[in-house]
Design an enzyme around this catalytic site. Structure first.
Site, PDB file in Angstrom:
ATOM      1  N   SER A 127      89.327 -18.255  46.401  1.00 31.98           N
ATOM      2  CA  SER A 127      89.801 -17.651  47.654  1.00 31.98           C
ATOM      3  C   SER A 127      88.629 -17.396  48.585  1.00 31.98           C
ATOM      4  O   SER A 127      87.508 -17.124  48.123  1.00 31.98           O
ATOM      5  CB  SER A 127      90.478 -16.321  47.307  1.00 31.98           C
ATOM      6  OG  SER A 127      90.710 -15.584  48.474  1.00 31.98           O
ATOM      7  N   TYR A 151      90.412  -7.785  43.009  1.00 32.50           N
ATOM      8  CA  TYR A 151      91.000  -9.132  43.052  1.00 32.50           C
ATOM      9  C   TYR A 151      89.926 -10.148  43.427  1.00 32.50           C
ATOM     10  O   TYR A 151      89.736 -11.165  42.743  1.00 32.50           O
ATOM     11  CB  TYR A 151      92.159  -9.188  44.060  1.00 32.50           C
ATOM     12  CG  TYR A 151      92.554 -10.611  44.406  1.00 32.50           C
ATOM     13  CD1 TYR A 151      93.135 -11.449  43.466  1.00 32.50           C
ATOM     14  CD2 TYR A 151      92.314 -11.129  45.689  1.00 32.50           C
ATOM     15  CE1 TYR A 151      93.476 -12.760  43.781  1.00 32.50           C
ATOM     16  CE2 TYR A 151      92.648 -12.433  46.018  1.00 32.50           C
ATOM     17  CZ  TYR A 151      93.220 -13.248  45.055  1.00 32.50           C
ATOM     18  OH  TYR A 151      93.542 -14.548  45.358  1.00 32.50           O
ATOM     19  N   LYS A 155      88.016 -13.325  41.178  1.00 29.56           N
ATOM     20  CA  LYS A 155      87.853 -14.732  41.576  1.00 29.56           C
ATOM     21  C   LYS A 155      86.372 -15.131  41.520  1.00 29.56           C
ATOM     22  O   LYS A 155      86.022 -16.217  41.055  1.00 29.56           O
ATOM     23  CB  LYS A 155      88.404 -14.960  42.990  1.00 29.56           C
ATOM     24  CG  LYS A 155      89.902 -14.852  43.092  1.00 29.56           C
ATOM     25  CD  LYS A 155      90.588 -16.040  42.413  1.00 29.56           C
ATOM     26  CE  LYS A 155      92.079 -15.900  42.366  1.00 29.56           C
ATOM     27  NZ  LYS A 155      92.756 -16.913  41.567  1.00 29.56           N
TER      28      LYS A 155
HETATM   29  P1  NAD Z   1     102.038 -16.682  42.937  1.00 32.65           P
HETATM   30  O1  NAD Z   1     102.041 -15.296  42.402  1.00 32.65           O
HETATM   31  O2  NAD Z   1     103.200 -17.126  43.727  1.00 32.65           O
HETATM   32  O3  NAD Z   1     101.812 -17.725  41.746  1.00 32.65           O
HETATM   33  C1  NAD Z   1     101.037 -17.426  40.610  1.00 32.65           C
HETATM   34  C2  NAD Z   1     101.843 -17.857  39.398  1.00 32.65           C
HETATM   35  O4  NAD Z   1     101.064 -17.594  38.223  1.00 32.65           O
HETATM   36  C3  NAD Z   1     103.157 -17.093  39.254  1.00 32.65           C
HETATM   37  O5  NAD Z   1     104.201 -18.021  39.041  1.00 32.65           O
HETATM   38  C4  NAD Z   1     102.934 -16.211  38.029  1.00 32.65           C
HETATM   39  O6  NAD Z   1     104.145 -15.975  37.332  1.00 32.65           O
HETATM   40  C5  NAD Z   1     101.926 -17.006  37.248  1.00 32.65           C
HETATM   41  N1  NAD Z   1     101.035 -16.222  36.363  1.00 32.65           N
HETATM   42  C6  NAD Z   1     100.296 -15.143  36.682  1.00 32.65           C
HETATM   43  N2  NAD Z   1      99.604 -14.732  35.602  1.00 32.65           N
HETATM   44  C7  NAD Z   1      99.910 -15.576  34.581  1.00 32.65           C
HETATM   45  C8  NAD Z   1      99.513 -15.663  33.229  1.00 32.65           C
HETATM   46  N3  NAD Z   1      98.673 -14.794  32.676  1.00 32.65           N
HETATM   47  N4  NAD Z   1     100.025 -16.674  32.476  1.00 32.65           N
HETATM   48  C9  NAD Z   1     100.906 -17.563  33.000  1.00 32.65           C
HETATM   49  N5  NAD Z   1     101.314 -17.511  34.274  1.00 32.65           N
HETATM   50  C10 NAD Z   1     100.820 -16.524  35.061  1.00 32.65           C
HETATM   51  O7  NAD Z   1     100.695 -16.853  43.777  1.00 32.65           O
HETATM   52  P2  NAD Z   1     100.237 -18.045  44.727  1.00 32.65           P
HETATM   53  O8  NAD Z   1     100.240 -17.530  46.103  1.00 32.65           O
HETATM   54  O9  NAD Z   1     100.978 -19.262  44.396  1.00 32.65           O
HETATM   55  O10 NAD Z   1      98.723 -18.176  44.284  1.00 32.65           O
HETATM   56  C11 NAD Z   1      98.300 -19.128  43.327  1.00 32.65           C
HETATM   57  C12 NAD Z   1      96.821 -18.924  43.075  1.00 32.65           C
HETATM   58  O11 NAD Z   1      96.108 -19.084  44.295  1.00 32.65           O
HETATM   59  C13 NAD Z   1      96.459 -17.558  42.531  1.00 32.65           C
HETATM   60  O12 NAD Z   1      95.430 -17.714  41.563  1.00 32.65           O
HETATM   61  C14 NAD Z   1      95.941 -16.820  43.754  1.00 32.65           C
HETATM   62  O13 NAD Z   1      95.009 -15.831  43.406  1.00 32.65           O
HETATM   63  C15 NAD Z   1      95.270 -17.955  44.519  1.00 32.65           C
HETATM   64  N6  NAD Z   1      95.186 -17.694  45.951  1.00 32.65           N
HETATM   65  C16 NAD Z   1      96.328 -17.425  46.655  1.00 32.65           C
HETATM   66  C17 NAD Z   1      96.245 -17.155  48.014  1.00 32.65           C
HETATM   67  C18 NAD Z   1      97.495 -16.835  48.808  1.00 32.65           C
HETATM   68  O14 NAD Z   1      97.382 -16.351  49.920  1.00 32.65           O
HETATM   69  N7  NAD Z   1      98.695 -17.088  48.307  1.00 32.65           N
HETATM   70  C19 NAD Z   1      95.001 -17.161  48.662  1.00 32.65           C
HETATM   71  C20 NAD Z   1      93.857 -17.473  47.903  1.00 32.65           C
HETATM   72  C21 NAD Z   1      93.965 -17.742  46.552  1.00 32.65           C
HETATM   73  C1  UD1 Z   2      94.723 -10.948  52.498  1.00 34.49           C
HETATM   74  C2  UD1 Z   2      93.862 -10.360  51.414  1.00 34.49           C
HETATM   75  C3  UD1 Z   2      92.972 -11.457  50.852  1.00 34.49           C
HETATM   76  C4  UD1 Z   2      93.814 -12.626  50.348  1.00 34.49           C
HETATM   77  C5  UD1 Z   2      94.700 -13.126  51.495  1.00 34.49           C
HETATM   78  C6  UD1 Z   2      95.659 -14.185  50.969  1.00 34.49           C
HETATM   79  C7  UD1 Z   2      93.575  -8.002  52.027  1.00 34.49           C
HETATM   80  C8  UD1 Z   2      92.627  -6.955  52.514  1.00 34.49           C
HETATM   81  N1  UD1 Z   2      93.087  -9.243  51.949  1.00 34.49           N
HETATM   82  O1  UD1 Z   2      93.870 -11.465  53.488  1.00 34.49           O
HETATM   83  O2  UD1 Z   2      92.199 -10.956  49.786  1.00 34.49           O
HETATM   84  O3  UD1 Z   2      92.984 -13.689  49.895  1.00 34.49           O
HETATM   85  O4  UD1 Z   2      95.482 -12.041  51.992  1.00 34.49           O
HETATM   86  O5  UD1 Z   2      96.297 -14.825  52.016  1.00 34.49           O
HETATM   87  O6  UD1 Z   2      94.704  -7.723  51.675  1.00 34.49           O
HETATM   88  N2  UD1 Z   2      98.174  -7.985  59.420  1.00 34.49           N
HETATM   89  C9  UD1 Z   2      98.850  -7.140  60.275  1.00 34.49           C
HETATM   90  N3  UD1 Z   2     100.008  -6.582  59.812  1.00 34.49           N
HETATM   91  C10 UD1 Z   2     100.533  -6.836  58.567  1.00 34.49           C
HETATM   92  C11 UD1 Z   2      99.829  -7.716  57.711  1.00 34.49           C
HETATM   93  C12 UD1 Z   2      98.654  -8.270  58.171  1.00 34.49           C
HETATM   94  O7  UD1 Z   2      98.428  -6.879  61.395  1.00 34.49           O
HETATM   95  O8  UD1 Z   2     101.586  -6.282  58.218  1.00 34.49           O
HETATM   96  C13 UD1 Z   2      96.934  -8.625  59.914  1.00 34.49           C
HETATM   97  C14 UD1 Z   2      95.721  -8.314  59.079  1.00 34.49           C
HETATM   98  O9  UD1 Z   2      95.069  -7.167  59.534  1.00 34.49           O
HETATM   99  C15 UD1 Z   2      94.877  -9.609  59.288  1.00 34.49           C
HETATM  100  C16 UD1 Z   2      95.943 -10.700  59.460  1.00 34.49           C
HETATM  101  O10 UD1 Z   2      97.137 -10.023  59.837  1.00 34.49           O
HETATM  102  O11 UD1 Z   2      94.143  -9.512  60.475  1.00 34.49           O
HETATM  103  C17 UD1 Z   2      96.203 -11.500  58.182  1.00 34.49           C
HETATM  104  O12 UD1 Z   2      96.510 -10.588  57.144  1.00 34.49           O
HETATM  105  P1  UD1 Z   2      96.967 -11.105  55.671  1.00 34.49           P
HETATM  106  O13 UD1 Z   2      98.069 -12.076  55.819  1.00 34.49           O
HETATM  107  O14 UD1 Z   2      97.219  -9.898  54.835  1.00 34.49           O
HETATM  108  O15 UD1 Z   2      95.705 -11.913  55.160  1.00 34.49           O
HETATM  109  P2  UD1 Z   2      94.162 -11.439  54.997  1.00 34.49           P
HETATM  110  O16 UD1 Z   2      93.958 -10.074  55.484  1.00 34.49           O
HETATM  111  O17 UD1 Z   2      93.304 -12.501  55.578  1.00 34.49           O
END
Ligand code: NAD
Ligand code: UD1
Length: 350
Positions: A127, A151, A155
């Site tokens: 991330s 979190y 990572k």
């Molecule tokens: P998500 O929660 O929708 O998907 C994660 C999946 O992993 C879920 O289906 C959950 O049931 C499964 N899981 C969690 N722990 C597990 C375990 N111990 N064993 C087996 N399954 C397990 O999340 P996502 O948004 O799809 O994210 C996927 C990955 O990408 C995560 O590692 C997350 O940290 C990373 N990531 C997500 C974002 C985002 O904004 N969505 C941003 C940066 C990184």
């Molecule tokens: C958040 C997480 C980051 C994670 C990412 C995944 C925090 C502090 N950071 O990042 O670790 O990797 O999500 O996508 O939670 N905002 C509003 N109102 C809301 C929600 C968000 O104004 O109800 C604003 C936030 O201040 C930010 C932007 O929208 O400026 C995006 O927010 P968000 O979607 O939560 O993502 P990140 O903050 O970038």
């Protein structure tokens, strides 16, 4: 036809389910392991409906070493896409041990089993949150890391572990060294164009786009814009939003790159997956209103603790080495989010 088998950990989740579609459509066999702690099997049913192909699903926790080893014994896995993890920043501050156990220990178990099965190609979901404050706005892969919550630290710890595993191969002159891509996602949003799969957050969403979509559909009454006094053109926070389908295409490119000659015999490298373009919260609201025709009720609220003013990717390395760049624009991302939201107002709970 590519008959390689990819193990997708967390494949029932938001990003993992989109990855399964791209993999199946590219001709890979797909095996999913997921404990369903944040997802439903309905997502996998819909992946199969969209692609008209089947995948194999195991409901296990990746920390269950025997169960994981059994999957490697049964399936001819060539690479792993590792999405399984917990991802809520606020929850990670309340329950840090849970996050380290799941995300860090879970990856240790996975890599142990992989090494024992001699499967050493891995694409890891990292991330942009691993970057520290650098006084800049555009982040490149060689910038210093300095996550500010459990979190993000989980990572960064996994990244360290994977770099160390790869470095040990050099010392040990390993015959089949690790090949690892650490993919640092910026802000994934959007959904598959079918509207059949998308992000289905538990309870009240933390992230901006799911929150806006739930205000638009009437599940939530008002969006709070966290701060309008940041040093940005309109005072609201700027982020690099990337369409989830573009994001998962980057994973397919990463697998191909790990297998190519240019990557070398082994190694562990980080790549930003972002568009390189930032949008403010007010720009997102404006685009959402224009694309969907829905008025968004919002108010200006205090800043959220831990938020940066501005953060977007330098995506040049991914273009150069993975031959990948994002293709979809903000209007696509918003339209696909809305399509998913309107077709599935209760998420997968129909
Ligand atoms: P998500 O929660 O929708 O998907 C994660 C999946 O992993 C879920 O289906 C959950 O049931 C499964 N899981 C969690 N722990 C597990 C375990 N111990 N064993 C087996 N399954 C397990 O999340 P996502 O948004 O799809 O994210 C996927 C990955 O990408 C995560 O590692 C997350 O940290 C990373 N990531 C997500 C974002 C985002 O904004 N969505 C941003 C940066 C990184
Ligand atoms: C958040 C997480 C980051 C994670 C990412 C995944 C925090 C502090 N950071 O990042 O670790 O990797 O999500 O996508 O939670 N905002 C509003 N109102 C809301 C929600 C968000 O104004 O109800 C604003 C936030 O201040 C930010 C932007 O929208 O400026 C995006 O927010 P968000 O979607 O939560 O993502 P990140 O903050 O970038």
């Amino acid at each position: 036809m590519n008959q390689q088998t990819i193990l997708v950990t967390g494949g029932a989740g938001y990003i993992g389910s989109h990855a399964c579609i791209e993999l199946l459509q590219a001709g890979f066999n797909v095996v999913v392991v997921d404990n369903l702690c944040n997802s439903k099997t309905e997502a996998l049913s819909r992946v199969q409906q969209i692609t008209d192909k089947t995948l194999t699903f195991y409901q296990h926790d990746i920390r269950d070493k025997a169960a994981l080893a059994d999957i490697f014994a049964k399936e001819a896995i060539s690479s792993v896409m590792h999405f399984a993890g917990l991802k809520a920043v606020g929850e990670s501050c309340e329950k840090p041990a849970l996050y380290y156990h799941n995300n860090v220990y879970g990856t240790l178990v996975l890599t142990e089993v992989m090494a024992e099965a001699n499967v050493k190609q891995l694409v890891f979901s990292s991330s942009a949150t691993v970057y520290g404050e650098c006084g800049c706005t555009q982040y490149a892969e060689n910038f210093p890391l300095g996550p500010i919550n459990p979190y993000g630290r989980s990572k960064a710890m996994v990244e360290d572990i994977l770099r160390d595993l790869s470095a040990a191969d050099t010392i040990n002159q390993a015959k089949s060294p690790w090949k690892i891509a650490l993919l640092r996602y910026f802000n994934p949003i959007g959904a598959h164009e079918s509207g059949l799969i998308g992000e289905d957050p538990n309870g009240i969403p933390n992230n901006l786009l799911p929150y806006i979509a739930q205000v638009a559909i009437g599940k939530l009454t008002q969006l709070s814009v966290f701060g309008n006094d940041y040093p940005t053109p309109d005072g609201t926070g700027i982020r690099d939003y990337i369409h989830v389908v573009d994001l998962v295409k980057g994973h397919i490119k990463a697998i191909a790159t790990l297998e190519g000659d240019a990557f070398g015999p082994g190694g562990c490298k980080a790549y930003n997956l972002g568009t390189g373009r930032g949008y403010s919260v007010l720009e997102i609201i404006d685009t959402f209103q224009k694309v969907t025709g829905q008025a968004i009720n919002y108010k200006i609220a205090p800043r959220r603790a831990g938020d940066l003013a501005e953060c977007f990717a330098n995506p040049e390395l991914a273009l150069k080495e993975l031959d990948w760049q994002a293709e979809k624009n903000l209007a696509d991302m918003v339209a696909d989010t809305w399509n998913w939201q309107t077709k599935n107002p209760q998420g997968y709970m129909q």
